[in-house]
Structure formats: C-alpha cells, structure tokens
Design an enzyme around this catalytic site. Sequence first.
Site, PDB file in Angstrom:
ATOM      1  N   GLU A   1       0.806  -1.305   0.267  1.00 22.85           N
ATOM      2  CA  GLU A   1       0.006  -0.304   0.030  1.00 22.85           C
ATOM      3  C   GLU A   1       1.084   1.223   0.272  1.00 22.85           C
ATOM      4  OE1 GLU A   1      -2.872   0.608   2.913  1.00 22.85           O
ATOM      5  OE2 GLU A   1      -3.845   1.660   1.675  1.00 22.85           O
TER       6      GLU A   1
ATOM      7  N   HIS B   1      -9.528   2.005  -1.962  1.00 19.62           N
ATOM      8  CA  HIS B   1     -10.473   1.825  -0.673  1.00 19.62           C
ATOM      9  C   HIS B   1     -11.267   3.343  -1.684  1.00 19.62           C
ATOM     10  CE1 HIS B   1      -6.927   4.112   1.462  1.00 19.62           C
ATOM     11  NE2 HIS B   1      -6.655   3.192   1.870  1.00 19.62           N
TER      12      HIS B   1
ATOM     13  N   ARG C   1     -18.832  19.610 -10.724  1.00 18.23           N
ATOM     14  CA  ARG C   1     -17.377  19.537 -11.634  1.00 18.23           C
ATOM     15  C   ARG C   1     -16.134  19.742 -11.789  1.00 18.23           C
ATOM     16  NH1 ARG C   1     -20.426  24.258 -10.538  1.00 18.23           N
ATOM     17  NH2 ARG C   1     -19.260  25.081  -8.844  1.00 18.23           N
TER      18      ARG C   1
ATOM     19  N   ASP D   1      -9.882  -3.600   5.037  1.00 18.06           N
ATOM     20  CA  ASP D   1      -8.766  -2.461   5.969  1.00 18.06           C
ATOM     21  C   ASP D   1      -8.787  -2.606   7.035  1.00 18.06           C
ATOM     22  OD1 ASP D   1      -6.070   0.034   5.144  1.00 18.06           O
ATOM     23  OD2 ASP D   1      -7.635   0.905   4.572  1.00 18.06           O
TER      24      ASP D   1
ATOM     25  N   ALA E   1      -7.382   5.142  10.276  1.00 16.71           N
ATOM     26  CA  ALA E   1      -6.322   4.494  10.844  1.00 16.71           C
ATOM     27  C   ALA E   1      -6.795   3.315  10.399  1.00 16.71           C
ATOM     28  CB  ALA E   1      -5.684   4.988  11.761  1.00 16.71           C
TER      29      ALA E   1
HETATM   30 ZN   LIG Z   1      -5.397   2.852   3.205  1.00 12.43          ZN
END
Ligand SMILES: [Zn+2]
Length: 385
Positions: free
Chosen positions: A132, A219, A230, A276, A311
């Site tokens: 990641e 995610h 826009r 996650d 987190a």
């Molecule tokens: Zn992440």
Amino acid sequence: MSGLVVHSARKLDADGRSDDFWLVADGAHITTTGTGTGWRTHAGAADVTVIDGQGRWLTPGFIDLHCHGGGGHPYDDGVEEMRAALATHRAHGTTRSLVSHVANPLASLRESLGIVAELTATDPLVLGSHLEGPFLAPERRGAHDARFLRDPEPEAVEELLGAARGTLRTATIAPELPNALEAIGVLIEAGVVVGVGHTTADYAQTARAFEVGARLLTHAFNAMPGIHHRAPGPVMAAIENPEVTLELILDGLHVHPSVAALLFREAPGRVALVTDAMAAAGATDGDYRLGGLNVTVHDGLAVLSGTDTIAGSTLTQDAALRNAVTLAGVDPVAAVTALTRTPARVLGEDHRLGRLHAGYLADAVLLDHDWRVRTVVADGAVLAG
Ligand SMILES: [Zn+2]
C-alpha cells in the site's frame, strides 16, 4: 484423501441463490454439487466429514485484498503476529488473504515482503502481498507515516519487486507522482495488479492511470478527492471504466451506507469489499500501533491518536457482508459476490476461487440468518466452527 460433505444449506454465490444445496469435496477441491438428497451417496465413507447446514447460508470463503492485522496483532511485526492476525480473520470467514504493507523504510518493507513470500510458499491461504505504501501522495497519506513516503523511482520499485520474489500481487500508487506511470508499467509487467489510491489525482489523471493498465481503486472515496459535479475525481473515472474494480470499506464509518449502495448500483460486479483492518479488528478498543504510528480505537473507530484521521478499520469480512445487506440494502447475491468472485477476479484467481462449483477450491462459510459465522472451511478442511 479425506472428504467433506456440506448439505441442506442455502447457497449464495456469484451464480445466485440455491436452496437445499449440497457440495462434496475430496481433498482441497469441490468435486460435485447439487440440491436435494443426492449428497447421501457421498456421505458413507469413514473419512468423510458431514456438516448439516440446517438451512443456513453457505457462501464461498471470503477473500480480503486489503488488511493490516487483527485480533490485537499487526501484520508488520514478524511472522508470528502475522499468523495470529490471519487466524482471527479466518475465524470470521476470510479464507484467502493478501497481507497489506503500510509505508515504511525500504529496508523494513523488503523484510516484510520477504516474510510474506515465505508464508505464501508454506500457507496456501495467504495469496501474497499488497504494497500500500510508500508511493503515496503526502497530502492524502491517511495513516501512512509521512517520513516514509517516496516517489516511485525505478530503483525502489525494482528493489521491492525483488524482495517479494513473485508474491507481490497488488500495489497502490498515487498516479500524479513523478515516474508513476512508468512504475505502473513496470509493476504490470511483473504481474502486479495496480491500484490508484492515497492520491490527489483528478478525473483525467486517474483515467490515464487506468489507460496504462491500473485496474483497481484502493478504498474508493477514502484518501482521495470525492465526487464533485464539476470535478468528478477518481471514483467517477473508476466507475466509468468496466475493467476497473473498486475497493470499498463498508464499516458504516469510512463511507456512508447510502454512498456504498450507490457504488454497488453504478459498478455492478466491480465492487470488492475489503476490511483495511488494523490490529484491533476482532479485538477490543484501546491503543495500538500501525506501522510507526499510534492509533486509538474507541467504539470500533480507529484514528491516529490525538487526531480525527481514520486509521484503518476494525472490520472483519463477515461484518462487511452484514453491513452491505443490513445498512446499505445491497442484494445478498451482490454482497457475497463482492467478497468472493470479484476479489478472485482482480487477482486472476477466479478459475479456482470465489464460487461453490465443481473444480473450485473447497472454501466455504456457513452463516446464520443474521450473517454470523458458524463454520469456516478452507481447502476442504474445517478451520473454525
Ligand atoms: Zn489506505
């Protein structure tokens, strides 16, 4: 070889729903499926385990493309912690996992990738690594340590690919960083599925990353610009590209259930539910570490200590399924697909994972009517229940 029979279950998988369903496994693979009483002819032998589904849901084993730990254990603190975290998620129905790595110095990332390479060689339920960090936008770093973020210079990419020894399956990149498009090409060449994420990229930059071969949105909505009328942003670019899959953290906190439902409507068959999860998933509230950062968990919400920056989650995949159906109102077949066939397809594993069908690996989860896990089977063996 030992055998397994699961019968009298209500099957739910990407192929649809089927009542009074049964399956037979010989060793790791499903050999036959059917409905009714045909299972009885397979149940006689002494080494066959027979599970009566009692009308409960039976789904394929869950696949989690994005996870950092669980059960009080982080993935990035050595192999024993990794094993303990995996055991927690397996008890909640996740039979195949990627191990996600947050941004860290290259030397420790190399070490973590090496540990996962060894684990992947010895434990077939571990499918490899998800890198990641560290090629992320500082402005959208979320819970990644700013000190360890870097541009995707070719040497760094090659170094990490080498350390993973063929087990790096997915990597997240912010495509607006210098060298990012070249890095995406190198990663794809090495067989890695590239996700766009932790990014300031706009709609056009994200569409360009998908044009050069990125296939995943890490995610969706989190750590990226949202949808503005826009400035449609990365999520719209992902919705519009039929080759792209969108990861979604469905804990009711990261993305509003109404917006989660919108993704399922706009990108049918292309939403992959991920946890996650950090170490507190399947554990208690309190203080934890994520990479080099302190995280506080209160009422299941994990934030960087002293801030309101989310987190990671405390999700397990069974809870994601429950939330999809009960909070977001997603059809159960679509919800199960998002935990099974869709992530299998992202990894090119949909020929052997993600369906309850003859020839597929015998990974299955038996769940109560309120989507609580009763029994978990992987490679034809009962893991939990
Ligand atoms: Zn992440």
